[in-house]
Motif scaffolding. Structure first.
Motif, PDB file in Angstrom:
ATOM      1  N   GLU A   7      39.759  26.184  21.160  1.00  0.00           N
ATOM      2  CA  GLU A   7      41.111  25.795  20.747  1.00  0.00           C
ATOM      3  C   GLU A   7      41.172  24.315  20.361  1.00  0.00           C
ATOM      4  OE1 GLU A   7      43.305  26.847  24.257  1.00  0.00           O
ATOM      5  OE2 GLU A   7      43.270  28.996  23.778  1.00  0.00           O
ATOM      6  N   LYS A   8      39.981  23.677  20.327  1.00  0.00           N
ATOM      7  CA  LYS A   8      39.851  22.257  19.967  1.00  0.00           C
ATOM      8  C   LYS A   8      40.661  21.349  20.893  1.00  0.00           C
ATOM      9  CE  LYS A   8      38.360  23.081  15.296  1.00  0.00           C
ATOM     10  NZ  LYS A   8      37.180  23.752  15.691  1.00  0.00           N
ATOM     11  N   LYS A   9      40.675  21.722  22.176  1.00  0.00           N
ATOM     12  CA  LYS A   9      41.372  20.924  23.182  1.00  0.00           C
ATOM     13  C   LYS A   9      40.357  20.140  23.995  1.00  0.00           C
ATOM     14  CE  LYS A   9      45.360  23.964  23.556  1.00  0.00           C
ATOM     15  NZ  LYS A   9      46.097  24.892  24.390  1.00  0.00           N
ATOM     16  N   ASP A  10      40.850  19.080  24.605  1.00  0.00           N
ATOM     17  CA  ASP A  10      40.021  18.235  25.466  1.00  0.00           C
ATOM     18  C   ASP A  10      39.606  18.981  26.725  1.00  0.00           C
ATOM     19  OD1 ASP A  10      39.230  15.762  24.711  1.00  0.00           O
ATOM     20  OD2 ASP A  10      40.767  14.669  25.816  1.00  0.00           O
ATOM     21  N   ILE A  11      38.385  18.724  27.173  1.00  0.00           N
ATOM     22  CA  ILE A  11      37.960  19.280  28.456  1.00  0.00           C
ATOM     23  C   ILE A  11      37.692  18.128  29.413  1.00  0.00           C
ATOM     24  CG2 ILE A  11      37.124  21.498  27.622  1.00  0.00           C
ATOM     25  CD1 ILE A  11      34.315  20.397  27.561  1.00  0.00           C
ATOM     26  N   GLN A  12      38.178  18.279  30.602  1.00  0.00           N
ATOM     27  CA  GLN A  12      38.077  17.247  31.624  1.00  0.00           C
ATOM     28  C   GLN A  12      37.422  17.815  32.876  1.00  0.00           C
ATOM     29  OE1 GLN A  12      39.009  14.030  31.139  1.00  0.00           O
ATOM     30  NE2 GLN A  12      39.506  14.624  29.052  1.00  0.00           N
ATOM     31  N   PRO A  13      36.832  16.945  33.688  1.00  0.00           N
ATOM     32  CA  PRO A  13      36.299  17.421  34.971  1.00  0.00           C
ATOM     33  C   PRO A  13      37.408  18.039  35.818  1.00  0.00           C
ATOM     34  CG  PRO A  13      35.508  15.212  34.503  1.00  0.00           C
ATOM     35  CD  PRO A  13      36.570  15.522  33.481  1.00  0.00           C
ATOM     36  N   ILE A  14      36.992  18.923  36.711  1.00  0.00           N
ATOM     37  CA  ILE A  14      37.916  19.597  37.621  1.00  0.00           C
ATOM     38  C   ILE A  14      37.513  19.249  39.041  1.00  0.00           C
ATOM     39  CG2 ILE A  14      38.649  21.859  38.500  1.00  0.00           C
ATOM     40  CD1 ILE A  14      38.083  22.918  35.615  1.00  0.00           C
ATOM     41  N   VAL A  15      38.489  18.869  39.854  1.00  0.00           N
ATOM     42  CA  VAL A  15      38.258  18.594  41.263  1.00  0.00           C
ATOM     43  C   VAL A  15      39.196  19.500  42.041  1.00  0.00           C
ATOM     44  CG1 VAL A  15      38.325  16.846  43.077  1.00  0.00           C
ATOM     45  CG2 VAL A  15      37.699  16.183  40.770  1.00  0.00           C
ATOM     46  N   GLU A  16      38.645  20.202  43.047  1.00  0.00           N
ATOM     47  CA  GLU A  16      39.483  21.122  43.814  1.00  0.00           C
ATOM     48  C   GLU A  16      38.914  21.319  45.208  1.00  0.00           C
ATOM     49  OE1 GLU A  16      39.364  24.480  41.154  1.00  0.00           O
ATOM     50  OE2 GLU A  16      37.555  25.281  42.085  1.00  0.00           O
ATOM     51  N   VAL A  17      39.748  21.903  46.049  1.00  0.00           N
ATOM     52  CA  VAL A  17      39.362  22.244  47.415  1.00  0.00           C
ATOM     53  C   VAL A  17      39.395  23.762  47.519  1.00  0.00           C
ATOM     54  CG1 VAL A  17      39.982  22.038  49.849  1.00  0.00           C
ATOM     55  CG2 VAL A  17      40.370  20.110  48.320  1.00  0.00           C
ATOM     56  N   ASP A  18      38.335  24.349  48.086  1.00  0.00           N
ATOM     57  CA  ASP A  18      38.313  25.809  48.212  1.00  0.00           C
ATOM     58  C   ASP A  18      38.951  26.255  49.528  1.00  0.00           C
ATOM     59  OD1 ASP A  18      36.389  25.580  50.264  1.00  0.00           O
ATOM     60  OD2 ASP A  18      34.720  26.110  48.967  1.00  0.00           O
TER      61      ASP A  18
END
Length: 189
Positions: free
Chosen positions: A115-126
């Motif tokens: 979709e030609k969108k920016d991708i950024q890192p993901i930070v999460e807690v499981d």
């Protein structure tokens, strides 16, 4: 009665805030830390791989990668007190299969890229309260020697070397700028 309602409401709010995982400050801290670890891991792996490529081309670099990538990441994992892993939906080795969550993130990144969108890192807690960092691995020009298209950016000889070492390899056919996979980092604290 009012005190009981306030206590229940306070308990509910604290449960919700705990389950969200990170404060914004923590999210920023883990994002910075994750980026640092991913970059250091990339630099170490690519530096050593390029040394092998210069010394003996793919015939030396491919076996080196198979035998040494995991120990290099294990050493860095120890240094950074985290579990550092590269994950992909197109595997070179069946020993490093992606988790369900890693696949969700990879497919999400691919959708954003399409979709030609920016991708950024993901930070999460499981659900076990473990903190995770995921960042895209984008194919660079020099990656195409071993991950490109046969007779275009990858020679038949290199493809044969890869197939002899990784009989079930499906990690080829990439173009520069494609998503190769993700850095998957789980912090120990």
């Amino acid at each position: 009665m009012l005190l009981k309602k306030i206590t229940i409401l306070s308990l509910f709010i604290s449960l919700i805030s705990c389950s969200s995982g990170f404060s914004e400050k923590e999210k920023q801290e883990y994002t910075i830390k994750g980026k640092e670890i991913a970059q250091a891991s990339f630099n170490e792996l690519s530096s050593q791989l390029m040394t092998q490529m210069q010394a003996g081309g793919p015939a030396q670099a491919v076996p080196f990668c198979k035998e040494q990538a995991a120990p290099i990441l294990a050493q860095l994992s120890s240094k950074y007190d985290a579990n550092i892993k590269r994950s992909s939906d197109l595997l070179r080795s069946c020993k490093i299969e992606p988790t369900e969550r890693e696949l969700e993130i990879i497919y999400g990144y691919k959708k954003l890229i399409s979709e030609k969108k920016d991708i950024q890192p993901i930070v999460e807690v499981d659900s076990d309260n473990k903190k995770h960092f995921y960042a895209p691995i984008i194919v660079k020009t020099n990656c195409l020697v071993c991950h490109g298209k046969v007779n275009e950016t990858m020679s038949v000889k290199t493809d044969s070397i890869i197939k002899s070492i990784y009989p079930f390899d499906i990690a080829t056919g990439y173009n520069e700028g494609d998503l190769r996979g993700v850095w998957s980092i789980t912090f120990n604290k």
